[in-house]
Design a protein around this motif. Structure first.
Motif, PDB file in Angstrom:
ATOM      1  N   ASN A 161      40.395  44.771  56.873  1.00  0.00           N
ATOM      2  CA  ASN A 161      40.774  43.739  57.829  1.00  0.00           C
ATOM      3  C   ASN A 161      39.784  42.590  57.740  1.00  0.00           C
ATOM      4  OD1 ASN A 161      41.894  42.361  60.087  1.00  0.00           O
ATOM      5  ND2 ASN A 161      40.331  43.279  61.404  1.00  0.00           N
ATOM      6  N   HIS A 162      40.289  41.383  57.510  1.00  0.00           N
ATOM      7  CA  HIS A 162      39.474  40.171  57.517  1.00  0.00           C
ATOM      8  C   HIS A 162      39.506  39.614  58.933  1.00  0.00           C
ATOM      9  CE1 HIS A 162      37.597  38.733  53.853  1.00  0.00           C
ATOM     10  NE2 HIS A 162      38.587  39.255  53.152  1.00  0.00           N
ATOM     11  N   ALA A 163      38.494  39.951  59.727  1.00  0.00           N
ATOM     12  CA  ALA A 163      38.460  39.444  61.101  1.00  0.00           C
ATOM     13  C   ALA A 163      38.438  37.919  61.110  1.00  0.00           C
ATOM     14  CB  ALA A 163      37.255  40.010  61.841  1.00  0.00           C
ATOM     15  N   ASP A 164      37.635  37.327  60.223  1.00  0.00           N
ATOM     16  CA  ASP A 164      37.612  35.880  60.006  1.00  0.00           C
ATOM     17  C   ASP A 164      36.981  35.644  58.645  1.00  0.00           C
ATOM     18  OD1 ASP A 164      34.696  35.833  60.356  1.00  0.00           O
ATOM     19  OD2 ASP A 164      35.129  36.057  62.495  1.00  0.00           O
ATOM     20  N   SER A 165      36.689  34.404  58.344  1.00  0.00           N
ATOM     21  CA  SER A 165      36.182  34.069  57.011  1.00  0.00           C
ATOM     22  C   SER A 165      34.770  34.580  56.763  1.00  0.00           C
ATOM     23  CB  SER A 165      36.216  32.555  56.810  1.00  0.00           C
ATOM     24  OG  SER A 165      35.393  31.910  57.788  1.00  0.00           O
ATOM     25  N   THR A 166      34.080  35.027  57.824  1.00  0.00           N
ATOM     26  CA  THR A 166      32.695  35.480  57.668  1.00  0.00           C
ATOM     27  C   THR A 166      32.521  36.976  57.916  1.00  0.00           C
ATOM     28  OG1 THR A 166      32.175  35.007  59.988  1.00  0.00           O
ATOM     29  CG2 THR A 166      31.842  33.225  58.388  1.00  0.00           C
ATOM     30  N   ARG A 167      33.626  37.691  58.122  1.00  0.00           N
ATOM     31  CA  ARG A 167      33.500  39.120  58.436  1.00  0.00           C
ATOM     32  C   ARG A 167      34.663  39.902  57.812  1.00  0.00           C
ATOM     33  NH1 ARG A 167      30.766  42.206  62.305  1.00  0.00           N
ATOM     34  NH2 ARG A 167      31.828  44.126  62.956  1.00  0.00           N
ATOM     35  N   LEU A 168      34.312  41.024  57.185  1.00  0.00           N
ATOM     36  CA  LEU A 168      35.289  41.900  56.547  1.00  0.00           C
ATOM     37  C   LEU A 168      35.017  43.330  56.978  1.00  0.00           C
ATOM     38  CD1 LEU A 168      37.474  42.634  54.383  1.00  0.00           C
ATOM     39  CD2 LEU A 168      35.614  42.693  52.718  1.00  0.00           C
ATOM     40  N   GLU A 169      36.056  44.040  57.387  1.00  0.00           N
ATOM     41  CA  GLU A 169      35.929  45.440  57.765  1.00  0.00           C
ATOM     42  C   GLU A 169      36.893  46.276  56.932  1.00  0.00           C
ATOM     43  OE1 GLU A 169      36.664  45.731  61.914  1.00  0.00           O
ATOM     44  OE2 GLU A 169      34.825  44.689  62.514  1.00  0.00           O
ATOM     45  N   ALA A 170      36.482  47.506  56.611  1.00  0.00           N
ATOM     46  CA  ALA A 170      37.333  48.407  55.832  1.00  0.00           C
ATOM     47  C   ALA A 170      37.054  49.840  56.242  1.00  0.00           C
ATOM     48  CB  ALA A 170      37.088  48.226  54.332  1.00  0.00           C
ATOM     49  N   GLN A 171      38.075  50.673  56.118  1.00  0.00           N
ATOM     50  CA  GLN A 171      37.948  52.101  56.380  1.00  0.00           C
ATOM     51  C   GLN A 171      37.976  52.838  55.044  1.00  0.00           C
ATOM     52  OE1 GLN A 171      37.293  53.242  59.530  1.00  0.00           O
ATOM     53  NE2 GLN A 171      37.272  51.036  59.972  1.00  0.00           N
ATOM     54  N   LEU A 172      37.044  53.763  54.875  1.00  0.00           N
ATOM     55  CA  LEU A 172      36.919  54.502  53.626  1.00  0.00           C
ATOM     56  C   LEU A 172      37.218  55.974  53.863  1.00  0.00           C
ATOM     57  CD1 LEU A 172      33.483  53.037  52.407  1.00  0.00           C
ATOM     58  CD2 LEU A 172      35.757  51.999  52.261  1.00  0.00           C
ATOM     59  N   GLY A 206      27.308  25.869  55.650  1.00  0.00           N
ATOM     60  CA  GLY A 206      27.887  25.244  54.470  1.00  0.00           C
ATOM     61  C   GLY A 206      28.601  26.273  53.623  1.00  0.00           C
ATOM     62  N   PRO A 207      29.052  25.878  52.425  1.00  0.00           N
ATOM     63  CA  PRO A 207      29.745  26.820  51.540  1.00  0.00           C
ATOM     64  C   PRO A 207      28.809  27.936  51.075  1.00  0.00           C
ATOM     65  CG  PRO A 207      29.298  24.740  50.411  1.00  0.00           C
ATOM     66  CD  PRO A 207      28.973  24.520  51.842  1.00  0.00           C
ATOM     67  N   LEU A 208      29.368  29.124  50.908  1.00  0.00           N
ATOM     68  CA  LEU A 208      28.572  30.277  50.507  1.00  0.00           C
ATOM     69  C   LEU A 208      28.175  30.163  49.044  1.00  0.00           C
ATOM     70  CD1 LEU A 208      30.670  33.148  52.163  1.00  0.00           C
ATOM     71  CD2 LEU A 208      28.704  31.926  53.110  1.00  0.00           C
ATOM     72  N   ASN A 209      26.959  30.582  48.736  1.00  0.00           N
ATOM     73  CA  ASN A 209      26.475  30.606  47.357  1.00  0.00           C
ATOM     74  C   ASN A 209      26.755  31.929  46.669  1.00  0.00           C
ATOM     75  OD1 ASN A 209      25.390  27.951  47.335  1.00  0.00           O
ATOM     76  ND2 ASN A 209      23.636  28.693  48.524  1.00  0.00           N
ATOM     77  N   TYR A 210      27.451  32.816  47.348  1.00  0.00           N
ATOM     78  CA  TYR A 210      27.788  34.126  46.791  1.00  0.00           C
ATOM     79  C   TYR A 210      29.250  34.436  47.084  1.00  0.00           C
ATOM     80  CZ  TYR A 210      27.000  35.264  51.692  1.00  0.00           C
ATOM     81  OH  TYR A 210      27.051  35.266  53.058  1.00  0.00           O
ATOM     82  N   GLU A 211      29.748  35.421  46.367  1.00  0.00           N
ATOM     83  CA  GLU A 211      31.130  35.882  46.558  1.00  0.00           C
ATOM     84  C   GLU A 211      31.131  37.393  46.622  1.00  0.00           C
ATOM     85  OE1 GLU A 211      34.299  36.185  43.281  1.00  0.00           O
ATOM     86  OE2 GLU A 211      34.710  34.245  44.219  1.00  0.00           O
ATOM     87  N   LEU A 212      31.821  37.940  47.609  1.00  0.00           N
ATOM     88  CA  LEU A 212      31.907  39.390  47.788  1.00  0.00           C
ATOM     89  C   LEU A 212      33.259  39.892  47.304  1.00  0.00           C
ATOM     90  CD1 LEU A 212      30.924  42.133  49.019  1.00  0.00           C
ATOM     91  CD2 LEU A 212      32.003  41.386  51.149  1.00  0.00           C
ATOM     92  N   GLU A 213      33.239  40.929  46.465  1.00  0.00           N
ATOM     93  CA  GLU A 213      34.464  41.587  46.019  1.00  0.00           C
ATOM     94  C   GLU A 213      34.434  43.043  46.470  1.00  0.00           C
ATOM     95  OE1 GLU A 213      36.796  42.974  41.929  1.00  0.00           O
ATOM     96  OE2 GLU A 213      34.988  41.749  41.802  1.00  0.00           O
ATOM     97  N   LEU A 214      35.476  43.471  47.145  1.00  0.00           N
ATOM     98  CA  LEU A 214      35.595  44.850  47.600  1.00  0.00           C
ATOM     99  C   LEU A 214      36.524  45.601  46.647  1.00  0.00           C
ATOM    100  CD1 LEU A 214      34.866  46.904  49.840  1.00  0.00           C
ATOM    101  CD2 LEU A 214      36.959  46.201  51.020  1.00  0.00           C
ATOM    102  N   VAL A 215      35.980  46.573  45.910  1.00  0.00           N
ATOM    103  CA  VAL A 215      36.752  47.377  44.968  1.00  0.00           C
ATOM    104  C   VAL A 215      37.310  48.577  45.734  1.00  0.00           C
ATOM    105  CG1 VAL A 215      36.704  48.638  42.790  1.00  0.00           C
ATOM    106  CG2 VAL A 215      35.255  46.620  43.101  1.00  0.00           C
ATOM    107  N   HIS A 216      38.589  48.870  45.562  1.00  0.00           N
ATOM    108  CA  HIS A 216      39.268  49.856  46.408  1.00  0.00           C
ATOM    109  C   HIS A 216      39.166  51.286  45.886  1.00  0.00           C
ATOM    110  CE1 HIS A 216      41.820  47.243  49.262  1.00  0.00           C
ATOM    111  NE2 HIS A 216      40.836  46.512  48.773  1.00  0.00           N
ATOM    112  N   SER A 217      39.394  51.525  44.615  1.00  0.00           N
ATOM    113  CA  SER A 217      39.460  52.912  44.139  1.00  0.00           C
ATOM    114  C   SER A 217      38.841  53.055  42.752  1.00  0.00           C
ATOM    115  CB  SER A 217      40.917  53.378  44.101  1.00  0.00           C
ATOM    116  OG  SER A 217      40.996  54.744  43.730  1.00  0.00           O
ATOM    117  N   PRO A 218      37.698  53.751  42.679  1.00  0.00           N
ATOM    118  CA  PRO A 218      36.904  54.199  43.829  1.00  0.00           C
ATOM    119  C   PRO A 218      36.206  53.022  44.511  1.00  0.00           C
ATOM    120  CG  PRO A 218      35.743  54.695  41.799  1.00  0.00           C
ATOM    121  CD  PRO A 218      37.089  54.169  41.398  1.00  0.00           C
TER     122      PRO A 218
END
Length: 422
Positions: free
Chosen positions: A119-130, A186-198
């Motif tokens: 779930n992307h709560a907003d552009s600055t927060r990401l939640e996931a259930q594992l 300002g704009p983020l200098n990093y990018e987060l990628e969430l890999v699902h499986s595994p």
């Protein structure tokens, strides 16, 4: 003779003989039926389970062993006593080598956790259930459901947090390190990628798309008293971690394991941990200065293994996995980011810049006083310090009778207080 033969032909079988013949025939029929069943694999009668909800036995776990470089093997049996039998019992891969320190038992690719929802709560927060993959555990008491949270706290600071989805766990209380309170400017200098499986996390630098921190190199392990996570790094220029006696500023990445747990021990070399607990390192990405820092907010006893992939593996016996990834254009910028997170150093008092005169144990308060007087007599500017706690504990207070009274201790401490003479 003809008459005897006629008598034999007319002989009748007794009841016992007939019974035995019938039994023999029945046994033969049963034997033939069993042979047919074994050949066809089809039972003649299907028996319903006594418990309608009973599930069939799970398939035996078969590790999927990836074809990976030796430098990327992550140890699945870090303690002593590893064997093929113990390795396979953990659902890991066994491949002996003649190279020193390289793991023979390493993780399979069908282990760890998968993302079941996000779930992307907003552009600055990401939640996931594992949810944990059905596989053998390392030490038992595995936690099957986890919550992953990522916070893009500033342009140069990313936090990701992994904990039990159903039960609170110990987290380090800190007066400065807090959760997200404002959005990046300002704009983020990093990018987060969430890999699902595994499940895995990849962090990239936006400017050049370079992967800085990649946890897909090995599966996540999250048990009640054993947590393990590994990450492949952007380069092998690693500095930090402690507190130990490091022979070089730049770390040796040849399968070195460093313990981190505060211990009141003098610096004796090797990999022994001493006073401080610093689960922070900095990675210099290029010769131009771009760097990133990794801080694990966990105060439990842990091991950190560095390997030539280059990669890092954390193993800790409790708490949560609370990571902060810090980006900067220079190593100095990383230090600024880190101290902004955990708090700036306190400015020491003026007298603390004086000459420090100290030793492990002066033996007695009288010897401390004599040392102070010798320095006063020659007019040497100094700040005198002594391990008085150890001194008083072992030589004065424990001595019968009761030893020094509180007032006497105060007088003696005043005698050896830090003194500056110009």
């Amino acid at each position: 003779m003809a008459r005897g033969a006629a008598k034999m032909g007319k002989r009748k079988f007794s009841g016992l003989e007939i019974t035995l013949i019938v039994l023999f025939v029945l046994v033969g029929i049963v034997a033939i039926a069993l042979v047919v069943l074994l050949a066809t694999g089809e039972p003649a009668v299907t028996k319903e389970p006594t418990n309608p909800t009973q599930q069939p036995d799970p398939e035996p776990f078969v590790p999927v062993c990836p074809d990976i470089p030796i430098a990327e093997r992550v140890d699945c049996h870090p303690e002593a006593g590893g064997s093929q039998q113990r390795c396979l019992a953990r659902g890991c891969c066994w491949s002996p080598l003649d190279q020193t320190n390289v793991p023979w038992c390493f993780f399979s690719s069908n282990n760890g956790y998968t993302v079941v929802s996000q779930n992307h709560a907003d552009s600055t927060r990401l939640e996931a259930q594992l949810k944990r993959v059905n596989s053998p555990s390392l030490y038992g008491a595995e936690i099957t459901e986890l919550t992953f949270t990522a916070e893009m706290q500033t342009e140069n600071r990313l936090r990701f947090h992994i904990t039990d989805a159903n039960k609170a766990r110990f987290e380090v209380p800190h007066e400065h390190v807090n959760s997200l309170t404002s959005s990046p400017n300002g704009p983020l200098n990093y990018e987060l990628e969430l890999v699902h499986s595994p499940f895995g996390v990849r962090v990239r630098r936006v400017s050049n798309r370079k992967i800085l921190f990649d946890t897909t190199v090995a599966p996540l392990v999250f048990e009640d008293q054993y947590l393990q996570i590994s990450a492949k790094l952007a380069s092998d220029n690693i500095y930090g971690l402690g507190e130990h006696v490091h022979q070089n500023y730049r770390h040796d990445m040849n399968w070195r394991t460093w313990p981190i747990f505060t211990r009141d021990s003098f610096p004796n070399g090797g990999t022994h941990n001493i006073y401080g607990h610093y689960p922070f390192f900095m990675c210099l990405e290029t010769n131009h200065g771009e760097s990133f820092g990794v801080f694990l907010m966990n105060s439990n006893a842990m091991d950190v293994t560095l390997q030539p992939a280059p990669a890092v593996t954390y193993r800790t016996i409790g708490g949560v996995l609370d990571f902060y990834i810090l980006l900067g254009a220079t190593p100095e910028a990383i230090v600024q980011e880190f101290t902004e997170l955990v708090g700036r150093p306190t400015i020491p008092p003026y007298w603390a810049f004086g000459f420090q005169l100290s030793r492990w144990d002066y033996g007695s308060l009288e010897e401390v006083k004599r040392t102070v007087e010798r320095n006063r007599e020659i007019g040497l500017p100094y700040v005198s310090a002594s391990n008085l706690g150890l001194l008083l504990l072992h030589s004065e207070i424990d001595a019968p009778p009761l030893g020094l009274q509180t007032s006497h201790i105060s007088i003696q401490l005043e005698t050896v207080q830090c003194c500056i003479k110009s």
